[in-house]
Design an enzyme around this catalytic site. Structure first.
Site, PDB file in Angstrom:
ATOM      1  N   GLU A   1       0.708  -1.312  -0.083  1.00 52.86           N
ATOM      2  CA  GLU A   1      -0.058  -0.004  -0.089  1.00 52.86           C
ATOM      3  C   GLU A   1       0.901   1.219  -0.015  1.00 52.86           C
ATOM      4  O   GLU A   1       0.306   2.219  -0.248  1.00 52.86           O
ATOM      5  CB  GLU A   1      -0.765  -0.010   1.262  1.00 52.86           C
TER       6      GLU A   1
ATOM      7  N   CYS B   1      16.173  -6.442   1.886  1.00 52.41           N
ATOM      8  CA  CYS B   1      15.993  -7.613   2.743  1.00 52.41           C
ATOM      9  C   CYS B   1      17.544  -8.229   2.823  1.00 52.41           C
ATOM     10  O   CYS B   1      17.795  -9.162   3.700  1.00 52.41           O
ATOM     11  CB  CYS B   1      15.154  -8.753   1.973  1.00 52.41           C
TER      12      CYS B   1
HETATM   13  P1  NAD Z   1       5.124  -6.080   5.565  1.00 55.28           P
HETATM   14  O1  NAD Z   1       5.146  -7.348   5.993  1.00 55.28           O
HETATM   15  O2  NAD Z   1       4.619  -5.191   6.303  1.00 55.28           O
HETATM   16  O3  NAD Z   1       3.996  -6.124   4.317  1.00 55.28           O
HETATM   17  C1  NAD Z   1       4.289  -7.079   3.127  1.00 55.28           C
HETATM   18  C2  NAD Z   1       2.929  -7.373   2.440  1.00 55.28           C
HETATM   19  O4  NAD Z   1       1.954  -7.902   3.283  1.00 55.28           O
HETATM   20  C3  NAD Z   1       2.365  -5.873   2.086  1.00 55.28           C
HETATM   21  O5  NAD Z   1       1.818  -6.307   0.741  1.00 55.28           O
HETATM   22  C4  NAD Z   1       1.091  -5.800   3.134  1.00 55.28           C
HETATM   23  O6  NAD Z   1      -0.053  -5.027   2.577  1.00 55.28           O
HETATM   24  C5  NAD Z   1       0.772  -7.138   3.420  1.00 55.28           C
HETATM   25  N1  NAD Z   1       0.529  -7.226   4.818  1.00 55.28           N
HETATM   26  C6  NAD Z   1       0.957  -6.317   5.993  1.00 55.28           C
HETATM   27  N2  NAD Z   1       0.340  -6.811   7.289  1.00 55.28           N
HETATM   28  C7  NAD Z   1      -0.481  -7.734   7.004  1.00 55.28           C
HETATM   29  C8  NAD Z   1      -1.230  -8.672   7.506  1.00 55.28           C
HETATM   30  N3  NAD Z   1      -1.050  -8.352   9.205  1.00 55.28           N
HETATM   31  N4  NAD Z   1      -2.013  -9.341   7.060  1.00 55.28           N
HETATM   32  C9  NAD Z   1      -2.011  -9.791   5.759  1.00 55.28           C
HETATM   33  N5  NAD Z   1      -0.991  -8.978   4.969  1.00 55.28           N
HETATM   34  C10 NAD Z   1      -0.350  -8.028   5.364  1.00 55.28           C
HETATM   35  O7  NAD Z   1       6.557  -5.784   5.144  1.00 55.28           O
HETATM   36  P2  NAD Z   1       6.967  -4.519   4.505  1.00 55.28           P
HETATM   37  O8  NAD Z   1       7.252  -3.498   5.490  1.00 55.28           O
HETATM   38  O9  NAD Z   1       6.258  -3.988   3.138  1.00 55.28           O
HETATM   39  O10 NAD Z   1       8.455  -4.904   3.799  1.00 55.28           O
HETATM   40  C11 NAD Z   1       9.615  -5.010   4.560  1.00 55.28           C
HETATM   41  C12 NAD Z   1       9.897  -6.447   4.931  1.00 55.28           C
HETATM   42  O11 NAD Z   1      10.097  -7.272   3.987  1.00 55.28           O
HETATM   43  C13 NAD Z   1      11.316  -6.505   5.802  1.00 55.28           C
HETATM   44  O12 NAD Z   1      10.949  -7.267   6.913  1.00 55.28           O
HETATM   45  C14 NAD Z   1      12.039  -7.405   4.919  1.00 55.28           C
HETATM   46  O13 NAD Z   1      13.227  -7.896   5.496  1.00 55.28           O
HETATM   47  C15 NAD Z   1      11.358  -7.934   3.852  1.00 55.28           C
HETATM   48  N6  NAD Z   1      11.626  -8.462   2.790  1.00 55.28           N
HETATM   49  C16 NAD Z   1      12.252  -9.523   2.612  1.00 55.28           C
HETATM   50  C17 NAD Z   1      12.477 -10.187   1.525  1.00 55.28           C
HETATM   51  C18 NAD Z   1      13.176 -11.346   1.304  1.00 55.28           C
HETATM   52  O14 NAD Z   1      13.674 -11.661  -0.014  1.00 55.28           O
HETATM   53  N7  NAD Z   1      13.170 -12.284   2.110  1.00 55.28           N
HETATM   54  C19 NAD Z   1      12.673  -9.101   0.476  1.00 55.28           C
HETATM   55  C20 NAD Z   1      12.237  -7.778   0.532  1.00 55.28           C
HETATM   56  C21 NAD Z   1      11.659  -7.472   1.614  1.00 55.28           C
END
Ligand code: NAD
Length: 504
Positions: free
Chosen positions: A183, A288
């Site tokens: 979002e 990440c």
């Molecule tokens: P996030 O987990 O907050 O959100 C990721 C997605 O999940 C978004 O589309 C969001 O709308 C959805 N989401 C969030 N909360 C939710 C819930 N309670 N229920 C269902 N869906 C939900 O992550 P972020 O802040 O957007 O991204 C950063 C995180 O992503 C960091 O922890 C980073 O390490 C991780 N990341 C990991 C990799 C990897 O390859 N392992 C790559 C990129 C980012």
């Protein structure tokens, strides 16, 4: 996308080949993190939008799965050219909503393009296997078929690259793909949808559904969604894996990270410090694979801390559109507050604050969500700066005496995404590579993100599920195997039917 009277954009869904405001009654603002100003209003999906996006994908999936490989591949080639020729527009869209500097935005598009190029050669990976005369008069062959409808739920930090880790492979092997982007920076996904359409992809094969937990839960539990790819934070990854598998879906859920780089005393310390600073502060530490912990071994510590301090002080922090900027803002004010709080806790707990970015103000961008490069030395494992994923421009230094201690420290960490060692010794590198419990390992390479023809994935709390994303694992994830055992008896042939288990 429409422009409101206040000049901001309304960001809509992309369903069945067209933009649509949908029927959900909720929306939320999108910000430019460098200015702190609202740049758009994002429509959030309601139940009817979830139903309509899945229905459109379901209707498109069968036809697309039956489309010949050569026609599918032709769309992929066209899409590759379109993404490459829209790189400036895509990068500007990323920078406006994410905040990363333009050159870094182009870099993430480049890594996404690699996956599109990999998918252009998909026919090589779908050839299957054939065993002639496996039994008398019997041939056996196996190949893989698409799953049907698959969804990707993606994080804010790579609004183009992470969707491109998934969609090109899923689509090339014959699935319909629904993207639920973050979002925080949703507009780049709309541009990708437009480029897929221009490339000739049939309506419904690539869709974008914007939303929050309601949209995600709708996809996780929908009976017509066959698989879920997720990239984001660990608690959400775990929830996604548990919920979607409980609803019978195939799931790969990539989580958060705490990536350590080991600095051996025999390393080229100037080279190591250059890489540490770039890997810790690039994209404001919101990668990440960012290096967030430097594990300084023995006498390397004092020297490397001094060198990283010099580099941190030289980082140019500015709005991502400014020429020469090394690093932009973090994504939200809440993110900034969390980072500042963790740094303050570490200082109070006895860590040495070598470079302090908490009070940084960027002239002309006073309302932006900026945190400057920060270096914390003499951090211990009990501190929140070590145990939490900071996801900001903070490098934590932990001092140890030996390589064995460094390996034990990393293996005890609950995350296992990426790690690196800086050394001039092949023996140290080999010991490290073999002993470490982490999915992606760099030797004098700080961010060992695999090229597109290998797969990307971490271990432990950095990945829930079996298969990594893109590359050969991505092909396996988005397909399922079928094995044919065939016999073509001559008309005059005697029947070989037997009440015993056949063994010829
Ligand atoms: P996030 O987990 O907050 O959100 C990721 C997605 O999940 C978004 O589309 C969001 O709308 C959805 N989401 C969030 N909360 C939710 C819930 N309670 N229920 C269902 N869906 C939900 O992550 P972020 O802040 O957007 O991204 C950063 C995180 O992503 C960091 O922890 C980073 O390490 C991780 N990341 C990991 C990799 C990897 O390859 N392992 C790559 C990129 C980012």
């Amino acid at each position: 996308m429409t422009t409101t009277t206040s000049g901001t954009q309304t960001i809509t869904h992309f369903i069945n080949g067209s933009e649509t405001a949908g029927s959900g009654d909720r929306s939320q603002p999108v910000y430019n993190p460098a200015t702190g100003q609202i740049s758009g209003e994002l429509r959030l999906a309601g139940q009817a939008d979830i139903q309509s996006v899945v229905a459109a994908a379901r209707a498109a999936a069968d036809g697309w799965g039956q489309t010949s490989l050569s026609r599918r591949t032709a769309v992929l080639f066209k899409f590759r050219e379109l993404v490459a020729s829209h790189i400036d527009e895509l990068a500007a869209t990323i920078t406006a909503e994410h905040g990363k500097v333009l050159s870094d935005a182009k870099g993430e598009i480049g890594r996404g393009l690699e996956v599109v190029e990999f998918a252009c050669g998909i026919s090589q990976l779908l050839k299957g296997e054939y065993s002639d005369q496996a039994s008398t008069g019997i041939d056996v062959y196996s190949f893989r078929e698409p799953l049907g409808v698959v969804a990707g739920i993606t994080p804010f930090n790579f609004p183009v690259m992470v969707p491109l880790w998934m969609a090109p492979v899923a689509i090339a092997v014959g699935n319909a793909f629904i993207l639920k982007p973050s979002e925080r920076d949703p507009s780049a996904s709309m541009l990708l949808a437009e480029l897929w359409k221009q490339a000739g992809l049939p309506d419904g094969v690539f869709s974008v559904l914007h939303g929050d937990k309601e949209a995600v839960d709708g996809l996780l539990t929908h009976p017509d969604v066959d698989a879920i790819s997720f990239v984001g934070s660990t608690p959400v990854a775990k929830y996604i894996h548990e919920t979607a598998t409980a609803h019978g879906k195939r799931v790969q859920a990539l989580g958060g990270a705490k990536n350590h780089a080991v600095i051996m005393p025999d390393a080229d310390l100037d080279n190591a410090a250059d890489h540490l600073a770039a890997a810790a502060f690039g994209s404001a530490g919101q990668r990440c694979m960012a290096i967030s912990v430097a594990v300084a071994v023995g006498e390397a510590a004092d020297l490397v801390v001094q060198k990283v301090q010099d580099r941190a002080n030289a980082v140019t922090v500015a709005e991502g559109t400014v020429a020469g900027a090394d690093m932009g803002p973090v994504i939200t004010p809440a993110s900034k507050s969390r980072i500042v709080k963790i740094v303050t806790e570490a200082e109070n707990d006895g860590a040495a604050l070598v470079v302090d970015g908490r009070e940084l103000v960027v002239k002309g961008n006073e309302e932006g969500f900026f945190v400057g490069p920060t270096v914390l030395d003499k951090v211990r494992t009990g501190m929140s700066a070590y145990s939490e994923e900071i996801f900001g421009p903070v490098l934590v230094v932990v001092r140890v005496d030996t390589l064995e201690e460094a390996i034990a420290l990393i293996n005890a960490n609950p995350y296992g995404n990426g790690t690196a060692i800086f050394t001039s010794s092949g023996a140290y590198a080999r010991t490290f590579q073999r002993a470490i419990h982490v999915g992606m390992v760099g030797v004098n390479v700080p961010l060992p993100v695999p090229v597109a023809y290998h797969s990307f994935g971490g271990w432990k709390n950095s990945l829930f599920g079996d298969l990594h994303v893109y590359g050969p694992d991505g092909v396996k994830f988005y397909t399922r195997g079928k094995v044919i055992t065939q016999r073509w008896p001559e008309p005059s042939h005697e029947s070989l039917a037997s009440y015993n288990f056949p063994s010829s």
